[in-house]
Design an enzyme around this catalytic site. Structure first.
Site, PDB file in Angstrom:
ATOM      1  N   GLU A 231     192.558  -4.885  30.932  1.00 35.53           N
ATOM      2  CA  GLU A 231     191.160  -4.594  30.644  1.00 35.53           C
ATOM      3  C   GLU A 231     190.280  -5.839  30.573  1.00 35.53           C
ATOM      4  O   GLU A 231     189.080  -5.778  30.846  1.00 35.53           O
ATOM      5  CB  GLU A 231     191.031  -3.787  29.352  1.00 35.53           C
ATOM      6  CG  GLU A 231     191.544  -2.358  29.464  1.00 35.53           C
ATOM      7  CD  GLU A 231     193.041  -2.246  29.207  1.00 35.53           C
ATOM      8  OE1 GLU A 231     193.700  -3.283  29.010  1.00 35.53           O
ATOM      9  OE2 GLU A 231     193.537  -1.096  29.208  1.00 35.53           O
TER      10      GLU A 231
ATOM     11  N   PHE B  22     195.922   7.693  16.286  1.00 35.34           N
ATOM     12  CA  PHE B  22     196.576   6.957  17.365  1.00 35.34           C
ATOM     13  C   PHE B  22     195.538   6.278  18.262  1.00 35.34           C
ATOM     14  O   PHE B  22     194.595   6.918  18.715  1.00 35.34           O
ATOM     15  CB  PHE B  22     197.442   7.912  18.190  1.00 35.34           C
ATOM     16  CG  PHE B  22     198.110   7.230  19.354  1.00 35.34           C
ATOM     17  CD1 PHE B  22     199.040   6.211  19.145  1.00 35.34           C
ATOM     18  CD2 PHE B  22     197.794   7.589  20.661  1.00 35.34           C
ATOM     19  CE1 PHE B  22     199.639   5.566  20.215  1.00 35.34           C
ATOM     20  CE2 PHE B  22     198.402   6.956  21.738  1.00 35.34           C
ATOM     21  CZ  PHE B  22     199.325   5.941  21.519  1.00 35.34           C
ATOM     22  N   GLN B  23     195.693   5.004  18.496  1.00 35.99           N
ATOM     23  CA  GLN B  23     194.803   4.196  19.332  1.00 35.99           C
ATOM     24  C   GLN B  23     193.358   4.210  18.852  1.00 35.99           C
ATOM     25  O   GLN B  23     192.423   4.125  19.638  1.00 35.99           O
ATOM     26  CB  GLN B  23     194.896   4.619  20.809  1.00 35.99           C
ATOM     27  CG  GLN B  23     196.266   4.266  21.392  1.00 35.99           C
ATOM     28  CD  GLN B  23     196.321   4.372  22.898  1.00 35.99           C
ATOM     29  OE1 GLN B  23     195.620   5.164  23.499  1.00 35.99           O
ATOM     30  NE2 GLN B  23     197.190   3.566  23.501  1.00 35.99           N
TER      31      GLN B  23
ATOM     32  N   LYS C 254     186.502  11.325  22.380  1.00 38.28           N
ATOM     33  CA  LYS C 254     187.097  12.272  23.322  1.00 38.28           C
ATOM     34  C   LYS C 254     186.499  13.681  23.216  1.00 38.28           C
ATOM     35  O   LYS C 254     186.272  14.340  24.223  1.00 38.28           O
ATOM     36  CB  LYS C 254     188.607  12.333  23.069  1.00 38.28           C
ATOM     37  CG  LYS C 254     189.376  13.067  24.144  1.00 38.28           C
ATOM     38  CD  LYS C 254     190.872  12.844  24.015  1.00 38.28           C
ATOM     39  CE  LYS C 254     191.585  13.453  25.218  1.00 38.28           C
ATOM     40  NZ  LYS C 254     193.029  13.176  25.201  1.00 38.28           N
TER      41      LYS C 254
ATOM     42  N   MET D 161     192.544 -30.478  30.754  1.00 39.88           N
ATOM     43  CA  MET D 161     191.436 -30.920  29.922  1.00 39.88           C
ATOM     44  C   MET D 161     191.930 -31.313  28.525  1.00 39.88           C
ATOM     45  O   MET D 161     191.461 -32.288  27.939  1.00 39.88           O
ATOM     46  CB  MET D 161     190.364 -29.822  29.835  1.00 39.88           C
ATOM     47  CG  MET D 161     189.109 -30.247  29.111  1.00 39.88           C
ATOM     48  SD  MET D 161     188.340 -31.703  29.867  1.00 39.88           S
ATOM     49  CE  MET D 161     187.098 -30.942  30.906  1.00 39.88           C
TER      50      MET D 161
HETATM   51  C1  LIG Z   1     191.435 -18.647  26.396  1.00 40.48           C
HETATM   52  C2  LIG Z   1     191.402 -20.113  26.173  1.00 40.48           C
HETATM   53  N1  LIG Z   1     192.425 -20.734  25.536  1.00 40.48           N
HETATM   54  C3  LIG Z   1     192.403 -22.072  25.338  1.00 40.48           C
HETATM   55  C4  LIG Z   1     191.339 -22.811  25.769  1.00 40.48           C
HETATM   56  C5  LIG Z   1     191.319 -24.330  25.532  1.00 40.48           C
HETATM   57  N2  LIG Z   1     191.364 -25.041  26.819  1.00 40.48           N
HETATM   58  C6  LIG Z   1     190.249 -25.515  27.424  1.00 40.48           C
HETATM   59  S1  LIG Z   1     190.565 -26.212  28.919  1.00 40.48           S
HETATM   60  C7  LIG Z   1     192.209 -25.936  28.741  1.00 40.48           C
HETATM   61  C8  LIG Z   1     193.165 -26.370  29.823  1.00 40.48           C
HETATM   62  C9  LIG Z   1     193.020 -25.576  31.053  1.00 40.48           C
HETATM   63  O1  LIG Z   1     194.121 -25.865  31.871  1.00 40.48           O
HETATM   64  P1  LIG Z   1     194.062 -25.600  33.412  1.00 40.48           P
HETATM   65  O2  LIG Z   1     193.649 -24.215  33.693  1.00 40.48           O
HETATM   66  O3  LIG Z   1     195.351 -26.017  34.031  1.00 40.48           O
HETATM   67  O4  LIG Z   1     192.856 -26.520  33.888  1.00 40.48           O
HETATM   68  P2  LIG Z   1     192.784 -28.114  34.032  1.00 40.48           P
HETATM   69  O5  LIG Z   1     192.032 -28.611  32.848  1.00 40.48           O
HETATM   70  O6  LIG Z   1     194.172 -28.627  34.115  1.00 40.48           O
HETATM   71  O7  LIG Z   1     192.011 -28.308  35.282  1.00 40.48           O
HETATM   72  C10 LIG Z   1     192.499 -25.293  27.533  1.00 40.48           C
HETATM   73  C11 LIG Z   1     193.845 -24.940  27.076  1.00 40.48           C
HETATM   74  C12 LIG Z   1     190.294 -22.133  26.404  1.00 40.48           C
HETATM   75  N3  LIG Z   1     189.187 -22.747  26.845  1.00 40.48           N
HETATM   76  N4  LIG Z   1     190.351 -20.792  26.626  1.00 40.48           N
END
Ligand SMILES: Cc1ncc(C[n+]2csc(CCOP(=O)(O)OP(=O)(O)O)c2C)c(N)n1
Ligand SMILES: [Mg+2]
Lengths: 568, 189
Positions: A49, A111-112, A161, A473
């Protein structure tokens, strides 16, 4: 005409011109899926979803029309909350319909059952719990109006529902009765007058254009404002493409990873003409030190944004569609005499352009290079979608944006996993456009199951994974601010096998390890029109995003890439 | 004996410092969930509600919330702008405390044995209160007063021995215009 609640819901959606719904059925929403079979509305069955929500967002951003998602109650409703929150901060008009347990069971932990209106109250512009079938046309009409007018945003209709099974006499509301909802559209003429006067006298003005400009669809007027006055424009992460990157007045993106010129132009400006932007902390850095000498004209449709972070000298609450022409009309006919300012800006552009050190031969591919090559091969109608992380910043920095609505990303919430489903939504909304995704390996893994949706529904998106084997990052922050103590950021470039993943999900997979293979594989991907493509680009793990304003610093403390340091 | 362990210590609920509090009179649609939306907005944005009174208006489609807000936590302007964004909020008026009549109501059960009893009854008299329930060694009193005076009463009652106390949220209306007194030479300034 007598209709069941379920029929009335579908008919109301048809009345609103809905052509596509992204969704996944279940117990509480079951009755609504039956009349859907007889409707011309296309339903796209997602695999999770959250994907339905992001797809609706991508659809909305690509088309300018509200995206619609429909899911069942309980876990399905909670699964879509992330996408709703994402749409809320980025002001994206989506209408989410959730099933709910029968009204007689509400409150009994049936439920749900979840308190969906309660859970989503703070991430929707408004939500409704329908309690009787006779309310349906009114609620649907109100929901679409609220989602798309004023500052756009997500709305949610919670649909029990038993209401779906009630019988009602069909009607369509002639007018809406929302006494508490009257978005301001016209800006105050006196304020607009003052804004024009202050612009005419400015010496170092900058137009600071944000996502609101994109939502209002006023790229043309922003360009007119810039060209008429000769004032340069910075485009935030949400506004890339508002004026073509190739335009001499385009300064690029400001903010934490903005280019030196855009960041510094804001810092030195004596006037910010703020259009549909909200002084987000990723743009301002330390607020106290942001654009310290600038007067601020702030034009926004949301009164609460004006003066929220930065005091506005000239606050103008109104719709850019009406305010901008009014403002332009009052401006002097000639361009401002700001040659020294433009000269200073040109100097920065020459000394500190966005740049990276190209890969030495035999070394891994630079991620920026991949973005540049996708950009170079892109047709003008291409839509670029990204995830969240380093790759997102490189996409925003190194792709040449030449037109509005060609860039879709998760700005305010920074939702990893946004890209693949959002790209599906964009492609469904604009089937004639090529849709490229630039994703991170981490982000891709969060929602890549939607590739199955793309294959099954013949939605041929193209996904470039900038595979650095890391949550890059986060790795960058640990490298720079935690003494290279890497904690839980390693993903491995080989696990999973992205090529097999693509193939298993009905798409085509490629892997690229040499720079020389980059162009040919992009070319090949651009020739595939019948199924999704995934390219596993093995890129340099150690590459960092620059420039960078460290968190908590002012924008004066911008850190340049190593090869540009020492000259300042 | 009544268990007094849950009693809020006096001083725990005090009128906010004058000038730092503002009274908002908020007209809302009388629909399910509206109070939750308002309360959630305050908690989400980190604003403080000092007191709250809610009741339907003479028009049953609407309710009126009278809120005393502490403007240390956010500018009043931000609070009202955010409130205005709620679809069910129709009108917000700020009631200037210096230009308003403000009242709160209080019910209090106090110890009233022996000679104390007469003193409690005297206090009721002095502050236009009412004895609304009578027990063997306790009395329950009601006072409707401007908040500052109610604070005074509360302090006195504490001396006698408070058993239980309940104050309402504040309600307020703007002061009415007064006729201008005229002298032979014209208006009195
Ligand atoms: C749902 C979610 N969880 C954690 C984060 C924290 N976060 C920001 S950038 C990142 C790394 C992303 O890794 P990747 O997709 O490999 O991208 P890269 O930075 O390596 O290009 C994380 C964990 C976030 N922004 N969103
Ligand atoms: Mg990565």
């Amino acid at each position: 005409m007598k209709l069941t609640g379920a029929q009335a819901l579908i008919k109301s959606l048809e009345m609103q011109g809905v052509e596509t719904i992204f969704g996944l059925p279940g117990g509480a929403i079951l009755p609504v899926y039956d009349p859907l079979l007889d409707s011309p509305i296309r339903h796209i069955l997602v695999r999770h979803e959250q994907g339905a929500g992001h797809a609706a967002e991508g659809y909305a951003q690509a088309t300018g029309r509200p995206g619609v998602a429909m899911v069942t109650s309980g876990p399905a409703a909670t699964n879509i909350v992330t996408a709703i929150a994402d749409a809320y901060v980025d002001s994206i008009p989506i209408v989410v319909i959730t099933g709910q347990v029968a009204t007689s069971s509400i409150g009994s932990d049936a439920f749900q059952e979840t308190d969906t209106t309660g859970i989503t109250m703070s991430v929707t512009k408004h939500n409704w719990l329908v309690t009787s079938a006779s309310e349906i046309p009114r609620v649907v009409a109100e929901a679409f109006h609220v989602a798309t007018s004023g500052r756009p945003g997500p709305v949610l209709i919670d649909f029990p529902k038993d209401v779906a099974n009630q019988v009602m006499e069909w009607y369509w509301p002639k007018r809406l009765d929302l006494p508490g909802y009257q978005p301001t559209t016209k800006g105050h003429p006196k304020m607009i007058e003052q804004a024009a006067a202050i612009i005419a006298g400015a010496e170092r003005p900058v137009i600071y254009a944000g996502g609101g400009v994109m939502r209002a669809g006023v790229a043309g007027q922003v360009l007119e404002l810039a060209e008429r006055t000769g004032i340069p424009v910075v485009t935030t992460l949400m506004a890339r493409g508002i004026i073509p990157d190739s335009h001499p007045l385009a300064l690029g993106m400001p903010g934490m990873h903005g280019c030196y010129t855009a960041v510094t132009a804001l810092q030195r400006a004596d006037l910010l003409i703020t259009l549909g932007a909200r002084f987000d902390d990723r743009v301002t850095g330390k607020v106290d030190g942001f654009a310290p000498v600038a007067k601020v004209i702030h034009i926004d449709v949301d009164p609460a944004e004006v003066g929220k972070v930065r005091r506005a000298d000239i606050p103008i609450v109104g719709d850019l569609r009406s305010v901008l022409p009014e403002l332009i009309r009052r401006l002097p006919a000639e361009q401002l005499r700001i040659a020294p300012w433009i000269g200073e800006i040109r100097g920065w552009q020459q000394r500190y352009p966005l740049s990276y050190e190209p890969s030495a031969s035999g070394r891994p591919i630079k991620p920026q290079y991949v973005v540049e090559r996708i950009s170079a091969a892109a047709t003008p109608d291409t839509i670029l979608v990204s995830g969240v992380g380093q790759h997102q910043m490189w996409a925003s920095q190194y792709f040449r944006f030449e037109r509005p609505n060609g860039w879709i990303n998760s700005g305010g919430l920074g939702t990893m996993g946004f890209a693949v489903p959002a790209a599906i939504g964009a492609k469904v909304g604009r089937p004639g456009s090529t849709v490229w995704v630039i994703d991170g390996d981490g982000c891709f893994q969060m929602t890549a199951q939607e590739l199955v949706t793309a294959s099954a529904e013949r939605i041929p998106i193209k996904v470039a994974i900038l595979n650095n084997g890391y949550l890059g990052m986060v790795r960058q922050w640990q490298e720079m601010f935690y003494e290279e103590r890497y904690s839980e950021v390693y993903l491995s470039p080989d696990l999973p096998d992205y090529v097999k993943w693509a193939e298993a999900m009905g798409g085509v997979g490629f892997r690229v390890e040499e720079e020389s293979e980059v162009d040919p594989v992009i070319e090949k991907a651009n020739q595939i029109h019948d199924r999704p493509v995934v390219i596993d680009f093995r890129v340099d793990t150690f590459e960092k995003v620059y420039p960078m304003v460290p968190a908590g610093s002012t924008n004066d403390e911008i850190v340049l890439p190593p090869h540009q340091r020492g000259e300042r | 004996m009544t268990d007094r362990s849950n009693l809020v210590p006096i001083g725990g609920i005090r009128t906010p410092v004058e000038g730092r509090h503002h009274i908002l009179s908020v007209l809302v649609e009388n629909r399910a969930g509206v109070l939750a939306r308002v309360a959630l907005l305050f908690s989400r944005r980190g604003y403080n509600i000092y007191s709250l009174a809610v009741a339907p208006t003479d028009d049953e489609r609407f309710s009126r919330l009278t809120m005393v807000v502490d403007v240390e936590t956010a500018s009043l302007e931000q609070i009202t702008k955010q409130l205005h964004k709620l679809i069910n909020v129709i009108k917000i008026s700020e009631v200037d405390p210096s230009q308003a009549v403000e009242y709160e109501c209080m019910l209090a059960t106090v110890a009233a044995e022996g000679h104390n009893r007469a003193k409690v009854m005297e206090l009721v008299e002095l502050y236009d209160g009412e004895i609304v329930d009578v027990g063997v060694d306790q009395l329950t009193l009601m006072f409707a007063l401007p908040p500052g005076r109610l604070d005074d009463v509360e302090a006195f009652l504490a001396e006698f021995g408070l058993v239980e106390l309940q104050r309402t949220g504040r309600i307020a209306l703007g002061k009415l215009p007064k006729p201008v007194r005229r002298t032979k030479r014209g208006k009195v300034s």
